[in-house]
Design an enzyme around this catalytic site. Structure first.
Site, PDB file in Angstrom:
ATOM      1  CG  ASP A 179      49.596  49.793  82.055  1.00  0.00           C
ATOM      2  OD1 ASP A 179      50.213  50.592  82.798  1.00  0.00           O
ATOM      3  OD2 ASP A 179      48.794  49.244  82.276  1.00  0.00           O
TER       4      ASP A 179
ATOM      5  CG  ASP B  94      44.730  44.811  84.186  1.00  0.00           C
ATOM      6  OD1 ASP B  94      45.906  44.732  83.848  1.00  0.00           O
ATOM      7  OD2 ASP B  94      44.270  45.368  84.988  1.00  0.00           O
TER       8      ASP B  94
HETATM    9 MG    MG Z   1      41.396  45.785  88.336  1.00  0.00          MG
END
Ligand code: MG
Ligand code: ADP
Length: 394
Positions: free
Chosen positions: A45, A184
């Protein structure tokens, strides 16, 4: 088939009950945001590459209500918090909000500072079923739950979900001092039931990839219960090696680098370790795209093979596996019906993910329990929805 995931609704009711008990009042806002598991695409990422995570039915719930003052009062019931579990600070002058102790509050403070409109004082309770520090991203779940809570509280919702995810990522950078990528927060905001999310970390475009067609297979998450200790320095070291390699080749990121150019780096005298890091990233990007196609065409043998290759490269080229993770992966791979098994998350502890025929799950758990010296826990990962509002009725 073992899975000890507490139902989202039970976490919700827990939060509402705790709020009533602690504040003697009924909550008027209740939201949740999920943790995630990454199917493939690790350490890509921050190199503007590809990742393929899915949102989990493990969630962080925040229940609360405006309190008519300038202050927020927040309680987290998470048992692993050994320091202060209740915090109180002024939210009327957000410039005065700074990171500090307790550390867990920093993830929330960062989101409050990055929220686009003023926020009123409030009371809130945080309850979570996402294990902390296990690589399932309890930190992003907390950030995204906080932002979603503020949306519910103020009635101001982000127009583009990307802006919301980026504000949460910035909170982790600036307030928790973790230089994380965007994966995330993106999946916690944009997860969709029965889908994984292919994220192009360069242009931030996303593709929902259907995951409901292989009903005879499941994803089994195994928590090594050895917390992921990828210290910020080890993470930065790898990140910096990637940035430096791209720079040496005159490229913006490793996304634009090919395997042939690894040879160029070698001729320029780049250290062996840098060549290994770069090789991992280039191949991992290709594997992530190949795995997405394999899911779409139903080639599950291929999916498993790519997952195995991903783990082996993380172990040998990126050096982020651990004896515990290798032991879990090896024990799973021995079982017939296992398509593939790999560490998931940044590494050095945390969890593995195994793609396996439903009929073989019990055998995998048995194999792991027999050979693993630690105490593993297991979750069947169903691809679940992203952050959302929940009912406030108890
Ligand atoms: Mg984390
Ligand atoms: P991971 O994201 O893999 O779970 P991190 O180290 O990135 O691991 O984030 C874990 C940290 O996030 C915890 O140490 C704690 O500070 C914070 N955190 C996560 N969930 C909660 C929660 N429900 N209550 C309080 N703090 C939390």
């Amino acid at each position: 088939m073992a899975s000890n995931i507490k139902k989202v609704d039970n976490v919700r009711v827990d939060a509402l009950n705790t709020f009533a008990k602690e504040f003697g009042d009924e909550a008027t806002c209740c939201v949740c945001a999920p943790g995630r598991v990454n199917l493939i695409g690790e350490h890509t990422d921050y190199n503007e590459g590809f990742v393929l995570p899915m949102a989990l039915p493990l969630v962080t719930v925040i229940a609360g209500k405006p309190n008519g003052t300038n202050k927020c009062v927040i309680i987290s019931t998470n048992e692993s918090i050994t320091t202060v579990s209740k915090i109180e600070f002024d939210v009327s002058n957000r410039e005065s909000i700074k990171p500090g102790e307790p550390k867990w509050a920093n993830y929330m403070k960062g989101c409050m500072v990055n929220f686009p409109v003023p926020i009123p004082g409030f009371n809130a309770v945080v309850v979570s079923s996402v294990p902390m520090g296990s690589g399932l991203s309890s930190s992003a779940a907390l950030e995204v739950a906080t932002y979603t809570f503020l949306e519910a509280l103020t009635g101001t919702e982000a127009k583009d979900p990307r802006d919301k995810a980026l504000a949460c990522q910035k909170a982790e950078h600036d307030f928790a001092n973790v230089p994380c990528g965007i994966m995330d927060q993106f999946i916690s905001v944009m997860g969709k039931e029965d889908h994984a999310l292919l994220i192009d970390c360069r242009d931030l475009s996303v593709t929902h990839v259907p995951m409901d067609q292989f009903h005879d297979h499941v994803f089994l998450i195994t928590n090594s219960n050895s917390p992921h200790k990828l210290s910020t320095s080890a993470y930065r070291e790898r990140r910096d090696a990637c940035f430096e390699a791209a720079q040496k080749l005159g490229k913006k990121s490793l996304r634009d680098v090919t395997l042939d150019e690894v040879e160029t780096l070698k001729q320029q005298g780049a250290p062996q370790i840098m060549l290994k890091r770069v090789t991992h990233v280039i191949n991992e990007n290709a594997r992530t795209l190949a795995a997405t196609s394999a899911f779409q065409s139903g080639d599950y043998t291929k999916v498993g093979q790519l997952m195995n290759e991903s783990h082996d490269s993380l172990r040998d080229n990126y050096n982020v596996s651990s004896p515990e993770l290798d032991a879990l992966v090896n024990a799973a791979r021995k079982v017939q019906g296992v398509r593939g098994s790999r560490l998931t998350g940044a590494g050095f502890g945390g969890c593995t993910i195994t793609f396996v025929l439903k009929t073989a799950v019990d055998e995998v758990i048995k194999s792991i329990n027999e050979s693993y010296s630690g105490k593993a826990s297991f979750y069947i990962a169903t691809p679940s929805g992203g952050a959302r509002k929940l009912d406030c009725k108890r």
